[in-house]
Scaffold this motif. Structure first.
Motif, PDB file in Angstrom:
ATOM      1  N   ALA A 301       1.062  -0.974   0.226  1.00 42.74           N
ATOM      2  CA  ALA A 301      -0.066   0.150   0.324  1.00 42.74           C
ATOM      3  C   ALA A 301       0.581   1.281   0.226  1.00 42.74           C
ATOM      4  N   ARG A 302       2.010   1.517   1.205  1.00 42.70           N
ATOM      5  CA  ARG A 302       2.653   2.391   0.909  1.00 42.70           C
ATOM      6  C   ARG A 302       3.409   2.627  -0.874  1.00 42.70           C
ATOM      7  N   LYS A 303       4.087   1.700  -1.258  1.00 49.00           N
ATOM      8  CA  LYS A 303       4.422   1.421  -2.145  1.00 49.00           C
ATOM      9  C   LYS A 303       3.930   1.916  -3.273  1.00 49.00           C
ATOM     10  N   ARG A 304       2.218   1.844  -3.484  1.00 51.36           N
ATOM     11  CA  ARG A 304       1.252   2.377  -4.520  1.00 51.36           C
ATOM     12  C   ARG A 304       0.963   3.663  -4.398  1.00 51.36           C
ATOM     13  N   GLU A 305       0.980   3.851  -2.930  1.00 55.71           N
ATOM     14  CA  GLU A 305       0.377   5.719  -2.813  1.00 55.71           C
ATOM     15  C   GLU A 305       1.839   6.644  -3.178  1.00 55.71           C
ATOM     16  N   HIS A 306       2.871   5.754  -2.994  1.00 53.44           N
ATOM     17  CA  HIS A 306       3.886   6.855  -3.194  1.00 53.44           C
ATOM     18  C   HIS A 306       3.867   7.368  -4.574  1.00 53.44           C
ATOM     19  N   LEU A 307       3.834   5.959  -5.449  1.00 54.13           N
ATOM     20  CA  LEU A 307       3.830   5.670  -6.738  1.00 54.13           C
ATOM     21  C   LEU A 307       2.673   6.734  -7.559  1.00 54.13           C
ATOM     22  N   GLU A 308       1.394   6.639  -7.026  1.00 50.14           N
ATOM     23  CA  GLU A 308       0.689   7.389  -7.253  1.00 50.14           C
ATOM     24  C   GLU A 308       0.742   9.035  -6.976  1.00 50.14           C
ATOM     25  N   ARG A 309       1.670   9.385  -6.044  1.00 49.46           N
ATOM     26  CA  ARG A 309       1.681  10.462  -5.247  1.00 49.46           C
ATOM     27  C   ARG A 309       2.852  11.614  -6.491  1.00 49.46           C
ATOM     28  N   LEU A 310       3.456  10.520  -7.017  1.00 50.81           N
ATOM     29  CA  LEU A 310       5.054  11.094  -7.968  1.00 50.81           C
ATOM     30  C   LEU A 310       4.176  10.689  -9.545  1.00 50.81           C
ATOM     31  N   GLY A 311       2.819  10.396  -9.751  1.00 51.92           N
ATOM     32  CA  GLY A 311       1.285  10.280 -10.663  1.00 51.92           C
ATOM     33  C   GLY A 311       1.806   9.087 -11.818  1.00 51.92           C
ATOM     34  N   VAL A 312       2.460   8.723 -10.714  1.00 56.01           N
ATOM     35  CA  VAL A 312       2.573   7.186 -11.940  1.00 56.01           C
ATOM     36  C   VAL A 312       1.218   6.564 -11.398  1.00 56.01           C
ATOM     37  N   THR A 313       0.356   5.706 -12.796  1.00 59.02           N
ATOM     38  CA  THR A 313      -1.159   5.286 -12.360  1.00 59.02           C
ATOM     39  C   THR A 313      -0.530   3.607 -12.028  1.00 59.02           C
ATOM     40  N   VAL A 314      -0.918   2.821 -11.054  1.00 55.77           N
ATOM     41  CA  VAL A 314      -0.445   1.979 -10.796  1.00 55.77           C
ATOM     42  C   VAL A 314      -2.022   0.403 -10.648  1.00 55.77           C
ATOM     43  N   VAL A 315      -1.237  -0.315 -11.796  1.00 48.59           N
ATOM     44  CA  VAL A 315      -2.693  -1.547 -12.149  1.00 48.59           C
ATOM     45  C   VAL A 315      -2.660  -2.337 -11.160  1.00 48.59           C
ATOM     46  N   HIS A 316      -3.257  -3.193 -10.655  1.00 46.94           N
ATOM     47  CA  HIS A 316      -3.178  -4.246 -10.181  1.00 46.94           C
ATOM     48  C   HIS A 316      -3.720  -5.298 -10.945  1.00 46.94           C
ATOM     49  N   LEU A 317      -3.255  -6.594 -11.519  1.00 40.44           N
ATOM     50  CA  LEU A 317      -3.815  -7.511 -11.935  1.00 40.44           C
ATOM     51  C   LEU A 317      -3.791  -8.768 -10.957  1.00 40.44           C
ATOM     52  N   THR A 318      -4.783  -9.849 -10.720  1.00 36.18           N
ATOM     53  CA  THR A 318      -4.618 -11.216 -10.646  1.00 36.18           C
ATOM     54  C   THR A 318      -4.395 -12.299 -11.196  1.00 36.18           C
ATOM     55  N   PRO A 319      -3.924 -13.406 -11.050  1.00 35.97           N
ATOM     56  CA  PRO A 319      -3.751 -14.574 -11.901  1.00 35.97           C
ATOM     57  C   PRO A 319      -4.589 -15.095 -12.471  1.00 35.97           C
ATOM     58  N   ARG A 320      -5.867 -15.384 -11.539  1.00 34.89           N
ATOM     59  CA  ARG A 320      -7.112 -15.500 -11.454  1.00 34.89           C
ATOM     60  C   ARG A 320      -7.719 -15.131 -12.921  1.00 34.89           C
ATOM     61  N   LYS A 321      -7.350 -13.547 -12.551  1.00 36.26           N
ATOM     62  CA  LYS A 321      -8.510 -13.189 -13.537  1.00 36.26           C
ATOM     63  C   LYS A 321      -7.529 -12.749 -15.338  1.00 36.26           C
ATOM     64  N   LEU A 322      -6.309 -13.300 -14.603  1.00 37.25           N
ATOM     65  CA  LEU A 322      -5.167 -13.181 -16.197  1.00 37.25           C
ATOM     66  C   LEU A 322      -5.633 -14.346 -16.772  1.00 37.25           C
ATOM     67  N   ARG A 323      -6.153 -15.540 -16.229  1.00 35.85           N
ATOM     68  CA  ARG A 323      -6.727 -16.841 -16.458  1.00 35.85           C
ATOM     69  C   ARG A 323      -7.811 -17.098 -16.743  1.00 35.85           C
ATOM     70  N   ASP A 324      -9.176 -16.748 -16.631  1.00 31.54           N
ATOM     71  CA  ASP A 324     -10.740 -16.722 -17.134  1.00 31.54           C
ATOM     72  C   ASP A 324     -10.689 -15.209 -17.381  1.00 31.54           C
ATOM     73  N   CYS A 325     -10.128 -14.280 -17.689  1.00 31.38           N
ATOM     74  CA  CYS A 325     -10.652 -12.915 -18.583  1.00 31.38           C
ATOM     75  C   CYS A 325      -9.764 -12.348 -19.076  1.00 31.38           C
ATOM     76  N   PRO A 326      -8.479 -12.788 -19.890  1.00 32.74           N
ATOM     77  CA  PRO A 326      -7.395 -11.870 -19.999  1.00 32.74           C
ATOM     78  C   PRO A 326      -7.796 -10.542 -21.285  1.00 32.74           C
ATOM     79  N   GLU A 327      -9.285 -10.828 -21.634  1.00 34.09           N
ATOM     80  CA  GLU A 327      -9.612 -10.035 -22.648  1.00 34.09           C
ATOM     81  C   GLU A 327      -9.816  -8.537 -21.597  1.00 34.09           C
ATOM     82  N   HIS A 328     -10.708  -8.857 -20.702  1.00 34.43           N
ATOM     83  CA  HIS A 328     -11.120  -7.648 -19.759  1.00 34.43           C
ATOM     84  C   HIS A 328      -9.986  -6.798 -18.976  1.00 34.43           C
ATOM     85  N   GLN A 329      -8.506  -7.676 -18.521  1.00 32.11           N
ATOM     86  CA  GLN A 329      -7.685  -7.374 -18.526  1.00 32.11           C
ATOM     87  C   GLN A 329      -6.780  -6.958 -19.114  1.00 32.11           C
TER      88      GLN A 329
END
Length: 354
Positions: A301-329
């Motif tokens: 959480a700290r890493k994500r907040e720090h990056l977003e304060r610097l203007g970096v968008t952080v996208v989180h993906l899970t292995p299950r979603k990559l397996r089940d719905c790669p188009e959506h990811q």
């Protein structure tokens, strides 16, 4: 004939013609077979045999693997008197052919452990005929004991059953935990856990949750197997991510890099980074033991907040979603990249190989 005239008992020879040739003593009584007659037929040299308490095998030879499975479920299931239990619990499909009116068990018992893994198709699980006992999962307060080929495993809440060839079976993650609880061979445990992930049966996090719930993560050989499981799961997730990026026409990112401020602190590693869009991607492959969870979550959480304060968008993906719905990811990542032009420019960040 009055309405009180009892139905004629079903001829005994017809009872032995069912698919599984198994009945409970209650089912036999419903067909007019008395307890004394059942005991006589199950005696030495008789045509029947008592396979488990209150479960009768209607032939004298050894039971088949299928008959043992269904006998265990008959033994552990509750008897009902002509209809599903309250709440609509489905019946275990073990009735002999033509016995729709006879009492039968309801699905308050699931095959679990090694037998369940074999039914789920695990090549590293032993074949059913070689198993001396079949694990059966029942609610904690059921008054049952381990006996014969039935080993009772208790749980506070039954998981949703999965039907495999008509047999109610525990989900893979739960079946794995119940199997590992009885295993001491580190190689066997590692092979089962690896096949669960490599074969696409479930994600590492689900397995680790069940192992943790069963308090098995204090066993050294289980911890070693979990480390291999997490590494295997991460490698598969990375392969899915590479395939998603390339098959869905996303821009090629910088893979597996560390981010730093110039002359400043380390911001953390990410799995993919698009520097011209200031978009970072992380695969959430965490499957840590419970005592580590709070620390790990706080660090991410700290890493994500720090990056977003610097203007970096952080996208989180899970292995299950990559397996089940790669188009959506892929669409999630594409949306983040397209939104880059609407944001303030990000701070200058140094990108280094990880």
């Amino acid at each position: 004939m009055t309405h009180n005239t009892p139905l004629s008992p079903r001829p005994l020879h017809q009872l032995t013609e069912g698919r599984h040739r198994l009945m409970t003593t209650a089912q036999l009584r419903a067909h007019g077979v008395s307890a004394a007659e059942t005991n006589e037929r199950c005696g030495p040299g008789g045509p029947w045999q008592q396979l488990l308490p209150n479960v009768v095998l209607l032939h004298p030879g050894p039971p088949t693997s299928e008959e043992r499975l269904h006998a265990v479920l008959l033994y552990a299931g509750r008897e009902r008197a002509g209809g599903p239990a309250p709440g609509g619990t489905a019946s275990v499909p073990v009735q002999p052919s033509g016995d729709a009116a006879a009492p039968g068990p309801v699905a308050e018992a699931l095959v679990t452990g090694l037998a369940a893994l074999t039914l789920h198709g695990f090549s590293s699980a032993p074949p059913l005929p070689s198993l001396e006992v079949i694990d059966v999962l029942v609610p904690r307060l059921r008054r049952l004991r381990t006996t014969g080929c039935a080993r009772i495993v208790r749980t506070t809440a039954l998981p949703t059953p999965e039907l495999v060839t008509g047999v109610p079976v525990a989900p893979v993650a739960r079946a794995l935990a119940d199997a590992v609880a009885e295993l001491t061979d580190a190689g066997v445990v590692r092979r089962l856990l690896t096949e669960a992930v490599r074969g696409g049966h479930c994600e590492p996090a689900a397995v680790v949750r069940e192992l943790n719930r069963a308090r098995l993560l204090s066993r050294p050989h289980v911890v070693d197997a979990v480390d291999s499981l997490v590494a295997e799961g991460r490698a598969l997730a990375e392969q899915r991510l590479y395939r998603t990026v390339r098959e869905h026409g996303l821009p090629e990112p910088l893979w597996n890099v560390d981010l730093r401020l110039p002359g400043g602190p380390h911001l953390g590693g990410v799995d993919a980074f698009w520097p011209e869009h200031a978009v970072a991607l992380e695969l959430d492959t965490r499957a840590h033991r419970q005592q580590e969870d709070e620390t790990v979550w706080a660090e991410h959480a700290r890493k994500r907040e720090h990056l977003e304060r610097l203007g970096v968008t952080v996208v989180h993906l899970t292995p299950r979603k990559l397996r089940d719905c790669p188009e959506h990811q892929a669409a999630v990542v594409r949306t983040a990249l397209m939104a880059a032009g609407d944001r303030e420019p990000a701070a200058y960040i140094v990108v280094l190989p990880r």
